[in-house]
Design a protein around this motif. Structure first.
Motif, PDB file in Angstrom:
ATOM      1  N   MET A   1      -8.317   1.258  11.495  1.00  0.00           N
ATOM      2  CA  MET A   1      -6.870   1.232  11.750  1.00  0.00           C
ATOM      3  C   MET A   1      -6.091   1.020  10.456  1.00  0.00           C
ATOM      4  SD  MET A   1      -6.312  -0.885  15.251  1.00  0.00           S
ATOM      5  CE  MET A   1      -7.024  -0.368  16.807  1.00  0.00           C
ATOM      6  N   VAL A   2      -6.574   0.101   9.616  1.00  0.00           N
ATOM      7  CA  VAL A   2      -5.904  -0.160   8.338  1.00  0.00           C
ATOM      8  C   VAL A   2      -5.996   1.073   7.442  1.00  0.00           C
ATOM      9  CG1 VAL A   2      -5.970  -1.557   6.222  1.00  0.00           C
ATOM     10  CG2 VAL A   2      -6.177  -2.667   8.467  1.00  0.00           C
ATOM     11  N   ARG A   3      -7.159   1.709   7.403  1.00  0.00           N
ATOM     12  CA  ARG A   3      -7.333   2.934   6.604  1.00  0.00           C
ATOM     13  C   ARG A   3      -6.323   3.996   7.045  1.00  0.00           C
ATOM     14  NH1 ARG A   3     -12.299   4.051   7.792  1.00  0.00           N
ATOM     15  NH2 ARG A   3     -13.168   2.950   6.011  1.00  0.00           N
ATOM     16  N   ASP A   4      -6.188   4.162   8.340  1.00  0.00           N
ATOM     17  CA  ASP A   4      -5.238   5.127   8.885  1.00  0.00           C
ATOM     18  C   ASP A   4      -3.814   4.781   8.452  1.00  0.00           C
ATOM     19  OD1 ASP A   4      -4.505   7.324  10.790  1.00  0.00           O
ATOM     20  OD2 ASP A   4      -3.532   5.655  11.848  1.00  0.00           O
ATOM     21  N   ARG A   5      -3.461   3.508   8.551  1.00  0.00           N
ATOM     22  CA  ARG A   5      -2.096   3.082   8.208  1.00  0.00           C
ATOM     23  C   ARG A   5      -1.813   3.228   6.717  1.00  0.00           C
ATOM     24  NH1 ARG A   5       2.225   2.767   6.909  1.00  0.00           N
ATOM     25  NH2 ARG A   5       3.855   1.271   7.455  1.00  0.00           N
ATOM     26  N   LEU A   6      -2.816   2.924   5.884  1.00  0.00           N
ATOM     27  CA  LEU A   6      -2.624   3.021   4.440  1.00  0.00           C
ATOM     28  C   LEU A   6      -2.590   4.478   3.961  1.00  0.00           C
ATOM     29  CD1 LEU A   6      -4.741   0.043   3.058  1.00  0.00           C
ATOM     30  CD2 LEU A   6      -2.265   0.176   3.409  1.00  0.00           C
ATOM     31  N   GLY A   7      -2.878   5.411   4.857  1.00  0.00           N
ATOM     32  CA  GLY A   7      -2.756   6.826   4.530  1.00  0.00           C
ATOM     33  C   GLY A   7      -1.347   7.363   4.717  1.00  0.00           C
TER      34      GLY A   7
ATOM     35  N   MET B   1       3.879  -2.510  -5.454  1.00  0.00           N
ATOM     36  CA  MET B   1       3.158  -3.760  -5.390  1.00  0.00           C
ATOM     37  C   MET B   1       2.333  -3.786  -4.112  1.00  0.00           C
ATOM     38  SD  MET B   1       4.697  -7.633  -5.387  1.00  0.00           S
ATOM     39  CE  MET B   1       5.240  -7.469  -7.063  1.00  0.00           C
ATOM     40  N   ARG B   2       1.072  -4.135  -4.268  1.00  0.00           N
ATOM     41  CA  ARG B   2       0.147  -4.200  -3.137  1.00  0.00           C
ATOM     42  C   ARG B   2      -0.345  -5.637  -3.009  1.00  0.00           C
ATOM     43  NH1 ARG B   2      -0.261  -0.063  -6.269  1.00  0.00           N
ATOM     44  NH2 ARG B   2      -1.778  -1.068  -7.621  1.00  0.00           N
ATOM     45  N   MET B   3      -0.117  -6.233  -1.823  1.00  0.00           N
ATOM     46  CA  MET B   3      -0.501  -7.639  -1.678  1.00  0.00           C
ATOM     47  C   MET B   3      -0.992  -7.962  -0.274  1.00  0.00           C
ATOM     48  SD  MET B   3       3.113  -9.677  -1.542  1.00  0.00           S
ATOM     49  CE  MET B   3       3.985  -8.593  -2.648  1.00  0.00           C
TER      50      MET B   3
ATOM     51  N   MET C   1     -14.093  -6.221   0.999  1.00  0.00           N
ATOM     52  CA  MET C   1     -14.832  -5.225   0.221  1.00  0.00           C
ATOM     53  C   MET C   1     -14.516  -3.814   0.703  1.00  0.00           C
ATOM     54  SD  MET C   1     -18.357  -7.408  -0.246  1.00  0.00           S
ATOM     55  CE  MET C   1     -19.292  -6.059  -0.912  1.00  0.00           C
ATOM     56  N   ALA C   2     -14.366  -3.653   2.016  1.00  0.00           N
ATOM     57  CA  ALA C   2     -13.989  -2.338   2.556  1.00  0.00           C
ATOM     58  C   ALA C   2     -12.588  -1.961   2.078  1.00  0.00           C
ATOM     59  CB  ALA C   2     -14.054  -2.355   4.083  1.00  0.00           C
ATOM     60  N   LEU C   3     -11.674  -2.929   2.063  1.00  0.00           N
ATOM     61  CA  LEU C   3     -10.316  -2.675   1.577  1.00  0.00           C
ATOM     62  C   LEU C   3     -10.334  -2.344   0.086  1.00  0.00           C
ATOM     63  CD1 LEU C   3      -7.234  -2.629   2.005  1.00  0.00           C
ATOM     64  CD2 LEU C   3      -7.245  -5.096   1.500  1.00  0.00           C
ATOM     65  N   ASP C   4     -11.087  -3.098  -0.696  1.00  0.00           N
ATOM     66  CA  ASP C   4     -11.178  -2.836  -2.133  1.00  0.00           C
ATOM     67  C   ASP C   4     -11.653  -1.407  -2.388  1.00  0.00           C
ATOM     68  OD1 ASP C   4     -10.464  -5.493  -2.526  1.00  0.00           O
ATOM     69  OD2 ASP C   4     -12.496  -6.146  -3.043  1.00  0.00           O
ATOM     70  N   GLU C   5     -12.660  -0.990  -1.638  1.00  0.00           N
ATOM     71  CA  GLU C   5     -13.201   0.373  -1.790  1.00  0.00           C
ATOM     72  C   GLU C   5     -12.160   1.417  -1.402  1.00  0.00           C
ATOM     73  OE1 GLU C   5     -16.719   3.028   0.203  1.00  0.00           O
ATOM     74  OE2 GLU C   5     -17.144   0.915  -0.200  1.00  0.00           O
ATOM     75  N   LEU C   6     -11.487   1.185  -0.292  1.00  0.00           N
ATOM     76  CA  LEU C   6     -10.445   2.109   0.166  1.00  0.00           C
ATOM     77  C   LEU C   6      -9.335   2.233  -0.876  1.00  0.00           C
ATOM     78  CD1 LEU C   6      -8.909   3.776   2.337  1.00  0.00           C
ATOM     79  CD2 LEU C   6      -8.078   1.599   3.230  1.00  0.00           C
ATOM     80  N   LEU C   7      -8.879   1.106  -1.397  1.00  0.00           N
ATOM     81  CA  LEU C   7      -7.789   1.120  -2.373  1.00  0.00           C
ATOM     82  C   LEU C   7      -8.203   1.763  -3.691  1.00  0.00           C
ATOM     83  CD1 LEU C   7      -6.160  -2.375  -1.750  1.00  0.00           C
ATOM     84  CD2 LEU C   7      -5.339  -0.133  -0.995  1.00  0.00           C
ATOM     85  N   SER C   8      -9.443   1.545  -4.104  1.00  0.00           N
ATOM     86  CA  SER C   8      -9.887   2.149  -5.366  1.00  0.00           C
ATOM     87  C   SER C   8      -9.948   3.662  -5.254  1.00  0.00           C
ATOM     88  CB  SER C   8     -11.243   1.584  -5.800  1.00  0.00           C
ATOM     89  OG  SER C   8     -12.270   2.058  -4.966  1.00  0.00           O
ATOM     90  N   ASP C   9     -10.161   4.167  -4.050  1.00  0.00           N
ATOM     91  CA  ASP C   9     -10.206   5.619  -3.823  1.00  0.00           C
ATOM     92  C   ASP C   9      -8.824   6.241  -3.690  1.00  0.00           C
ATOM     93  OD1 ASP C   9     -12.955   5.486  -3.815  1.00  0.00           O
ATOM     94  OD2 ASP C   9     -13.146   5.539  -1.626  1.00  0.00           O
TER      95      ASP C   9
END
Length: 191
Positions: A67-73, A1-3, A94-102
């Motif tokens: 920082m969030v991109r790094d952590r979500l990796g 679950m992602r929230m 929008m940046a988060l949506d793009e990151l998550l879709s990838d």
């Protein structure tokens, strides 16, 4: 679950994120914690963020997103996560949506914790911080409301409004119930 958890400062997001992280066995990712960790680790992102923080400015979105991109990796987010304090703007969303879709897939829910401004004032003034004056808090609330409305609109299809008034345990019960309803297999559009 992602929230994502959103709501006024003092709405209890951090407390509820901690409880949810334990209940769902998911990592709680707070941007404040990310900033502190990067600064403590003296990373390039942390040192850049520190210059903004020390001058009283908001950390630019590109630094926060990095920082969030790094952590979500990290491996521990594969089954989900709870984001607290991010995103704050539609551009960050929008940046988060793009990151998550990838990588991880779309968000499942955005929990918006609603409380009266008087409750927020009472909670924040009770903390006893020198910078938590009535006028400063009201200014923060005004700015938050102006910035948050477009963000809530962006996430309207997965938005769950949570009444955050009352005791911590009662709010947690409302959160769990709302998530159960949001993710129920009988609801159209859910997996």
């Amino acid at each position: 679950m992602r929230m994502i958890l959103t709501g006024l400062p003092g709405a209890g997001k951090g407390t509820q994120a901690h409880l949810l992280a334990q209940f769902l066995e998911l990592p709680h990712i707070s941007t404040g914690d990310l900033f502190r960790q990067h600064i403590a680790d003296r990373t390039e992102l942390g040192q850049t963020a520190k210059t903004y923080i020390n001058s009283g400015e908001l950390v630019p979105s590109d630094i926060t997103v990095a920082m969030v991109r790094d952590r979500l990796g990290a491996n521990d987010v594969a089954s989900g996560f709870i984001l607290d304090g991010f995103p704050r703007t539609v551009d960050q969303a929008m940046a988060l949506d793009e990151l998550l879709s990838d990588t991880l897939g779309p968000l499942d829910a955005v929990l918006d914790f609603t409380v009266s401004e008087q409750t927020v004032l009472n909670r924040m003034l009770a903390r006893g911080r020198a910078d938590d004056t009535d006028d400063v808090i009201r200014t923060r609330l005004r700015i938050y409301n102006e910035e948050n409305e477009p963000l809530l609109h962006h996430y309207s299809s997965i938005l769950c409004s949570i009444d955050a008034e009352g005791e911590v345990e009662d709010v947690h019960t409302r959160v769990v119930r709302a998530l159960g309803e949001r993710l129920s297999p009988s609801r159209p559009g859910t997996n």
